[in-house]
Enzyme design. Structure first.
Site, mmCIF file in Angstrom:
data_model
loop_
_atom_site.group_PDB
_atom_site.id
_atom_site.type_symbol
_atom_site.label_atom_id
_atom_site.label_comp_id
_atom_site.label_asym_id
_atom_site.label_seq_id
_atom_site.Cartn_x
_atom_site.Cartn_y
_atom_site.Cartn_z
ATOM 1 N N PHE A 436 -66.601 51.342 17.959
ATOM 2 C CA PHE A 436 -66.145 50.858 16.622
ATOM 3 C C PHE A 436 -67.068 51.500 15.528
ATOM 4 O O PHE A 436 -68.190 51.751 15.652
ATOM 5 C CB PHE A 436 -66.540 49.542 16.426
ATOM 6 C CG PHE A 436 -65.273 48.604 16.637
ATOM 7 C CD1 PHE A 436 -63.970 48.937 16.717
ATOM 8 C CD2 PHE A 436 -65.203 47.231 16.862
ATOM 9 C CE1 PHE A 436 -62.832 48.198 16.723
ATOM 10 C CE2 PHE A 436 -64.356 46.344 17.067
ATOM 11 C CZ PHE A 436 -62.955 46.995 17.035
ATOM 12 N N GLU A 437 -66.367 52.042 14.452
ATOM 13 C CA GLU A 437 -67.013 52.662 13.211
ATOM 14 C C GLU A 437 -67.996 53.877 13.683
ATOM 15 O O GLU A 437 -68.945 53.720 13.041
ATOM 16 C CB GLU A 437 -67.615 51.459 12.472
ATOM 17 C CG GLU A 437 -66.584 50.233 12.038
ATOM 18 C CD GLU A 437 -67.118 49.080 11.172
ATOM 19 O OE1 GLU A 437 -68.144 49.476 10.690
ATOM 20 O OE2 GLU A 437 -66.434 48.052 11.341
ATOM 21 N N GLY A 438 -67.665 54.598 14.270
ATOM 22 C CA GLY A 438 -68.270 55.857 14.926
ATOM 23 C C GLY A 438 -69.018 55.471 16.029
ATOM 24 O O GLY A 438 -69.790 54.628 16.393
#
Length: 622
Positions: A436-438
């Protein structure tokens, strides 16, 4: 392609992109243009990589004000009661749906507007209290955590709070606070962390824009009324410029193509969203045309704090379950927690959980102190370290619980277990956190770019063939003079730990060890630069080890500072103080072991051997 809003000039990059492929050049130049260059001094995390830790913001450990804590306590009490009475996380997982009464209840609590200012209908709570809420949810239901996090950490509220106009805030924030779900659409079928390849476009048409394209894995997308959509707004001068738009899913041309389903987070409202000539008014642009990537990266910087916060709650719950089980489950005449193999896992879990909570509180404090603070490095380190350590904690929890960890909570309940523990659900739900998110790999590259930035600004021009020879020569002299003083200083002892408000002698020893390793890290970064020169950016495994060392130092520092605040708190019992010291000492031993291993393995021949083998396999697949 006739923009009605001016595009900001792209600042000159410190990187030489002349020898890169067109795709590499576009990706690098886009990302460089979106970087925040406003910070004039090194943050604490950056100073760790520079070998001279600046404890200004870390010591003494930040303490939440009584008023702010009381506000958070009141909301958390209401939330905890609601979750206990109205939410069945196992049923949500089983049915892959969050019941309407739960969504309505969360809206009535104000859970969709935790950080939205009160004048726009939100609760106006601090980042610290928002992180506390994420931790509470993280230890109960990953699906609700993802829903609320995607809505207000990366959905419409956060970018509007930072970049929105007053008109936009008045129009959209009250809707979000009341419970209208929002989402963020960046990823595409062929585009992950490389926005230069984005295909979704927004073409100016009078006072509107026509958006065409398709977005993949848009969390909350199948439930959202509002979506932040990233689209290319190309011009001849800026062919890869992106812009952030607020798109209402009720607009003609917005199509929910499919809801996606995953191994974990089975009630995640994640989908494929298609846009066909969606007409969006220019008033819905966030932050100005051409600044979309800046909006996205800034939003993600703050949003990333939510993940380690939720991971801290998850880790704390796993530690609670594990210690209970290890104390009561007997094998070979004694509780399993007294067997060395299990005790080692429990001690590691406890030390890492303590550090993770310390990191989350510290980074949250930085945001509360200054809403525009540059926390990109701290947030990224917390996200990387927190998600990887919490995954290890969940994995160890399952190992210790054995078959009962692998068995579903429903199955445990059906066969009569008094307290079924959903470790299997936690295991599935938490695996996404390192993606998630990178992803962890992208986070390491992002962090490496940040800690190399002072060195690049100082000396990158030496290798930049696009610059005049005289400019490169002047840079060489300037950099040489700087490093002639800087490098020897990194072999000398650092500042005395006692001057930084550390009073306990054992904690002072921990801090002194941490400072010495910080100086060694700065030297190792310099050695890597000398060894590889401008090709260092290709040595991703070397950079990754340097990042992991810095992440351990950051977690360790936050834990030491938090421990000092507990030691100095007169209301704490001696038993609690002694326990805290033991925790931090064990954490320090774990950190030093990890760090020394990474130093030893920094330049390994096996790296290139493995790369050569992988290249051969790609060229000759079997």
């Amino acid at each position: 392609m006739n923009p009605t809003l001016p595009q900001p000039p792209i600042p000159p990059s410190v990187l030489d992109t002349s020898k890169m492929s067109a795709g590499q050049r576009a990706a690098i130049e886009m990302t460089e243009a979106a970087r925040d260059e406003s910070a004039s001094t090194l943050s604490f995390a950056a100073s760790l990589f520079n070998g001279d830790p600046d404890f200004t913001t870390l010591l003494p450990y930040p303490v939440q004000s009584v008023e702010d804590r009381d506000q958070g306590d009141a909301f958390l009490h209401r939330m905890e009661s609601f979750l206990a009475l109205e939410v069945d996380p196992d049923a949500i997982d089983r049915d892959s749906e969050i019941p309407d009464h739960v969504l309505h209840g969360l809206a009535q609590l104000g859970a969709f507007g935790i950080k939205i200012p009160t004048k726009y209908g939100g609760l106006g709570l601090s980042q610290t209290n928002y992180s506390r809420t994420a931790a509470l949810l993280g230890g109960i239901c990953g699906n609700l955590t993802a829903l609320l996090s995607a809505h207000q950490s990366i959905g419409v509220p956060q970018p509007l709070i930072v970049f929105g106009t007053e008109e936009q805030k008045q129009k959209f924030l009250p809707r979000c606070a009341r419970g209208e779900i929002s989402a963020f659409a960046l990823t595409e079928p062929d585009v992950g962390s490389d926005p230069a390849r984005m295909k979704t476009t927004a073409i100016a048409d009078s006072d509107d824009y026509l958006i065409n394209g398709e977005k993949l894995w848009c969390t909350n997308g199948t439930k959202a009324g509002l979506i932040v959509v990233m689209a290319k707004t190309p011009t001849e001068k800026h062919p890869h410029a992106t812009t952030a738009f607020i798109v209402e899913t009720s607009m003609p041309g917005v199509e929910i193509v499919q809801r996606c389903h995953f191994m974990g987070l089975r009630a995640l409202y994640n989908g494929v969203i298609r846009f066909h000539n969606v007409r969006v008014p220019k008033e819905n642009i966030i932050g100005g045309e051409g600044r979309g990537l800046k909006v996205a990266l800034t939003t993600l910087n703050t949003g990333r704090i939510t993940l380690p916060a939720a991971c801290a709650g998850l880790a704390k719950r796993c530690l609670e379950w594990t210690t209970q089980w290890a104390a009561q489950r007997e094998q070979w005449g004694q509780p399993i927690g007294k067997h060395a193999a299990i005790a080692d896992k429990i001690a590691r879990m406890a030390a890492h959980t303590f550090a993770l909570e310390a990191m989350v509180h510290y980074v949250s404090f930085l945001v509360d102190r200054d809403k525009s603070a540059d926390v990109r490095l701290e947030a990224a380190l917390a996200k990387l370290w927190g998600t990887e350590r919490s995954w290890q904690i969940v994995d160890d929890t399952m190992q210790i619980r054995g078959g009962r960890g692998y068995e579903t909570a429903d199955s445990q309940r059906d066969r009569g277990e008094k307290i079924p523990m959903p470790i299997e659900r936690f295991f599935r739900d938490s695996r996404i956190n390192t993606l998630f998110e990178g992803s962890s790999e992208i986070m390491r590259l992002f962090i490496a770019r940040e800690f190399l930035d002072p060195h690049l600004k100082l000396g990158a021009a030496i290798f930049n063939t696009k610059l005049p020879l005289t400019t490169r020569a002047r840079t060489f002299v300037k950099a040489g003079w700087h490093y002639a003083r800087w490098y020897p200083s990194r072999w000398l002892p650092g500042r005395s730990a006692s001057t930084h408000a550390i009073t306990h002698p054992l904690l002072e020893d921990e801090l002194r060890h941490m400072q010495a390793l910080s100086r060694k890290l700065s030297r190792s970064v310099f050695h890597a630069m000398l060894k590889f020169g401008p090709k260092l950016e290709r040595e991703q495994l070397v950079l990754g080890r340097l990042v992991d060392i810095g992440a351990d130092l950051f977690a360790w520092s936050c834990a030491i500072s938090r421990a000092e605040s507990i030691v100095e708190n007169s209301s704490q019992s001696q038993a609690e103080v002694d326990h805290t010291i033991k925790l931090v000492q064990h954490l320090g031993s774990l950190m030093q072991e990890n760090i020394h291993t990474n130093f030893q393995n920094l330049f390994r021949k096996i790296d290139h051997q493995g790369y050569s083998l992988a290249k051969h396999l790609l060229e000759h697949p079997h």
